[in-house]
Design an enzyme around this catalytic site. Structure first.
Site, mmCIF file in Angstrom:
data_model
loop_
_atom_site.group_PDB
_atom_site.id
_atom_site.type_symbol
_atom_site.label_atom_id
_atom_site.label_comp_id
_atom_site.label_asym_id
_atom_site.label_seq_id
_atom_site.Cartn_x
_atom_site.Cartn_y
_atom_site.Cartn_z
ATOM 1 N N ASP A 6 -63.649 54.134 -37.621
ATOM 2 C CA ASP A 6 -63.896 53.433 -38.694
ATOM 3 C C ASP A 6 -62.830 52.847 -39.539
ATOM 4 O O ASP A 6 -61.713 53.348 -39.557
ATOM 5 C CB ASP A 6 -64.660 54.423 -39.654
ATOM 6 C CG ASP A 6 -65.806 55.261 -39.036
ATOM 7 O OD1 ASP A 6 -66.199 54.864 -38.190
ATOM 8 O OD2 ASP A 6 -66.273 56.124 -39.815
ATOM 9 N N GLY A 10 -68.384 57.486 -36.438
ATOM 10 C CA GLY A 10 -69.528 57.498 -35.034
ATOM 11 C C GLY A 10 -70.425 58.600 -35.690
ATOM 12 O O GLY A 10 -69.864 59.898 -35.651
ATOM 13 N N LYS A 11 -71.601 58.005 -35.569
ATOM 14 C CA LYS A 11 -72.584 59.099 -36.069
ATOM 15 C C LYS A 11 -72.550 60.681 -35.095
ATOM 16 O O LYS A 11 -72.783 61.614 -35.695
ATOM 17 C CB LYS A 11 -74.241 58.738 -36.268
ATOM 18 C CG LYS A 11 -74.158 57.784 -37.169
ATOM 19 C CD LYS A 11 -75.370 57.041 -37.553
ATOM 20 C CE LYS A 11 -75.482 55.763 -38.308
ATOM 21 N NZ LYS A 11 -74.633 55.776 -39.533
ATOM 22 N N GLY A 12 -72.586 60.345 -33.766
ATOM 23 C CA GLY A 12 -72.668 61.427 -32.749
ATOM 24 C C GLY A 12 -71.411 62.115 -32.994
ATOM 25 O O GLY A 12 -71.662 63.503 -33.095
ATOM 26 N N ASN A 25 -69.529 62.382 -35.599
ATOM 27 C CA ASN A 25 -69.376 63.106 -36.997
ATOM 28 C C ASN A 25 -70.326 64.344 -37.084
ATOM 29 O O ASN A 25 -69.999 65.242 -37.673
ATOM 30 C CB ASN A 25 -69.971 62.084 -37.949
ATOM 31 C CG ASN A 25 -68.990 60.713 -38.303
ATOM 32 O OD1 ASN A 25 -68.046 60.856 -37.571
ATOM 33 N ND2 ASN A 25 -69.520 59.949 -38.893
ATOM 34 N N ASN A 40 -83.435 58.164 -43.672
ATOM 35 C CA ASN A 40 -83.057 57.839 -45.054
ATOM 36 C C ASN A 40 -84.179 57.055 -45.389
ATOM 37 O O ASN A 40 -85.111 56.728 -44.753
ATOM 38 C CB ASN A 40 -81.783 57.379 -45.358
ATOM 39 C CG ASN A 40 -81.635 55.993 -44.793
ATOM 40 O OD1 ASN A 40 -82.689 55.256 -44.448
ATOM 41 N ND2 ASN A 40 -80.419 55.636 -44.719
ATOM 42 N N GLY A 89 -80.691 60.745 -50.675
ATOM 43 C CA GLY A 89 -79.544 60.718 -51.445
ATOM 44 C C GLY A 89 -79.249 61.437 -52.382
ATOM 45 O O GLY A 89 -79.519 62.742 -52.217
ATOM 46 N N GLY A 104 -81.609 64.475 -53.020
ATOM 47 C CA GLY A 104 -81.885 65.532 -52.102
ATOM 48 C C GLY A 104 -82.934 65.101 -50.974
ATOM 49 O O GLY A 104 -82.636 63.911 -50.357
ATOM 50 N N ALA A 121 -71.171 59.018 -43.955
ATOM 51 C CA ALA A 121 -71.364 60.438 -43.067
ATOM 52 C C ALA A 121 -71.880 61.456 -43.716
ATOM 53 O O ALA A 121 -72.191 62.596 -43.350
ATOM 54 C CB ALA A 121 -70.025 60.725 -42.467
ATOM 55 N N ALA A 122 -72.341 61.240 -44.980
ATOM 56 C CA ALA A 122 -73.094 62.461 -45.779
ATOM 57 C C ALA A 122 -74.475 62.728 -44.943
ATOM 58 O O ALA A 122 -74.746 63.977 -44.664
ATOM 59 C CB ALA A 122 -73.622 62.031 -47.126
ATOM 60 N N GLY A 123 -75.033 61.894 -44.366
ATOM 61 C CA GLY A 123 -76.152 61.974 -43.256
ATOM 62 C C GLY A 123 -76.037 63.058 -42.317
ATOM 63 O O GLY A 123 -76.471 63.784 -41.846
ATOM 64 N N ASP A 124 -74.548 62.595 -41.593
ATOM 65 C CA ASP A 124 -74.269 63.152 -40.561
ATOM 66 C C ASP A 124 -74.004 64.648 -40.989
ATOM 67 O O ASP A 124 -74.383 65.734 -40.098
ATOM 68 C CB ASP A 124 -72.948 62.537 -39.976
ATOM 69 C CG ASP A 124 -73.481 61.164 -39.549
ATOM 70 O OD1 ASP A 124 -74.477 60.927 -39.219
ATOM 71 O OD2 ASP A 124 -72.607 60.309 -39.801
HETATM 72 O O1 RIB Z 1 -72.715 57.702 -40.591
HETATM 73 C C1 RIB Z 1 -71.408 57.221 -40.772
HETATM 74 C C2 RIB Z 1 -71.080 56.518 -39.593
HETATM 75 O O2 RIB Z 1 -71.690 55.340 -39.227
HETATM 76 C C3 RIB Z 1 -69.608 56.058 -39.596
HETATM 77 O O3 RIB Z 1 -68.634 56.942 -39.316
HETATM 78 C C4 RIB Z 1 -69.536 54.969 -38.637
HETATM 79 O O4 RIB Z 1 -68.970 55.141 -37.558
HETATM 80 C C5 RIB Z 1 -71.190 54.661 -38.160
HETATM 81 O O5 RIB Z 1 -71.579 55.139 -37.156
#
Ligand code: RIB
Length: 313
Positions: free
Chosen positions: A14, A40-42, A44, A184, A224, A227, A252-255
């Site tokens: 990132d 990266g979502k995976g 994270n 989301n 968001g 909740g 990355a809050a969703g991750d």
């Molecule tokens: O969900 C956040 C992520 O989205 C970031 O870390 C970015 O790399 C994208 O994949």
């Protein structure tokens, strides 16, 4: 023996510009600072799981550049098993991120090596996938690979938690393989519009109902700072409130939510609503810290935070 959770997905470096406010279309603004983070979502979601104490294996692809070393070390230091992270010639995945002072962001992902994670790779790691208590996916790898993964987990009877991000239309077959879909609001709207042309959903329950109508077993709509709303075959239909915090970076809050929800459900055996509340706590803590993987809390940080929050409710 500890339960294994498998994440199939992206690793990105990132490149993050901090700004006072996000620029308008065509506008040039002066930024505040620049940082690089492992993301990266995976990756994270795998790091979120590992920090909480899960046994987690990541299946992904890195490039042949210097970012690859940094990204592999980043997830390994968190405790993620990277024995199924392969290599491809060329650049690793990258993400160009702008984060504003009030915590909002925009993200452009350039897949790089993530784009060469193919169905063959899923076959190569079939045995590891079939040992999993739960499998997590997102959409930063080729769609055909996620479709193939969906078929495999469905025939093996493994719960599949899919984060439909970045949003794109998905096949009915893939949607039917999903145990928990976690869009989301934007992603949910796009899926509803793609599958029910001309229709839009005016509320979270309406979006969830439409998505459930496509054969998805359960839906958790991420709202968001409000909740989540969850509904489906394995859960009551209910809102779960977010915890109020001062957000410095929502990347990355969703991750954080997905990793924590999988941990609570598959590793700790919590009921879905309790798992979602725990995951809201983990996501809340993550937005109080900058960066993607750097923002994922440990289990003891989460327990302390949740105890304090519940005491003050
Ligand atoms: O969900 C956040 C992520 O989205 C970031 O870390 C970015 O790399 C994208 O994949």
């Amino acid at each position: 023996m500890q339960k294994l959770i498998v994440v199939v997905g992206s690793l990105n470096l990132d490149l993050v510009a901090g700004v006072n406010r996000l620029p308008a279309l065509g506008e040039t603004i002066i930024g505040l600072d620049f940082n690089t983070y492992c993301g990266g979502k995976g990756a994270n979601q795998a790091v979120a799981l590992a920090r909480l104490g899960a046994s987690v294996k990541l299946i992904g692809k890195l490039g042949s550049d210097a970012f690859a070393t940094q990204l592999r070390e980043g997830v390994e230091q968190a405790g993620v098993d990277t024995s199924c992270v392969g290599s491809a010639l060329g650049s690793s995945g990258t993400a160009l991120i702008t984060t504003s002072a009030d915590g909002d962001n925009t993200i452009v992902v350039i897949p790089g090596a993530n784009g060469s994670l193919l169905p063959d790779d899923i076959d190569r790691y079939r045995q590891q996938i079939e040992q999993a208590t739960m499998v997590l996916g997102q959409l930063e790898i080729p769609r055909e690979t996620t479709e193939y993964l969906g078929q495999l987990v469905r025939s093996a009877g493994i719960p599949f938690l899919l984060d439909p991000a970045p949003a794109c239309p998905l096949s009915q077959e893939l949607l039917r393989s999903v145990t928990w879909l976690t869009p989301n609001e934007t992603e949910a709207q796009l899926l509803v519009e793609a599958h029910f042309p001309g229709l839009s959903a005016r509320s979270a329950p309406e979006s969830a109902d439409r998505l459930l109508g496509l054969g998805i077993r359960n839906v958790i709509l991420k709202l968001g700072a409000r909740g989540v709303y969850m509904a489906g075959e394995d859960t009551e239909s209910t809102y779960v409130d977010a915890f109020p915090v001062h957000a410095v970076d929502t990347t990355a809050a969703g991750d954080a939510f997905n990793g924590a929800f999988a941990f609570a459900l598959a590793d700790c055996g919590m009921a879905p609503r309790d798992a979602a509340e725990f995951a809201c706590g983990v996501a809340a803590l993550s937005v109080t810290r900058p960066g993607a993987q750097t923002s994922m809390p440990t289990i003891s940080e989460c327990e302390t935070f949740l105890d304090e929050q519940r005491a003050s409710r």
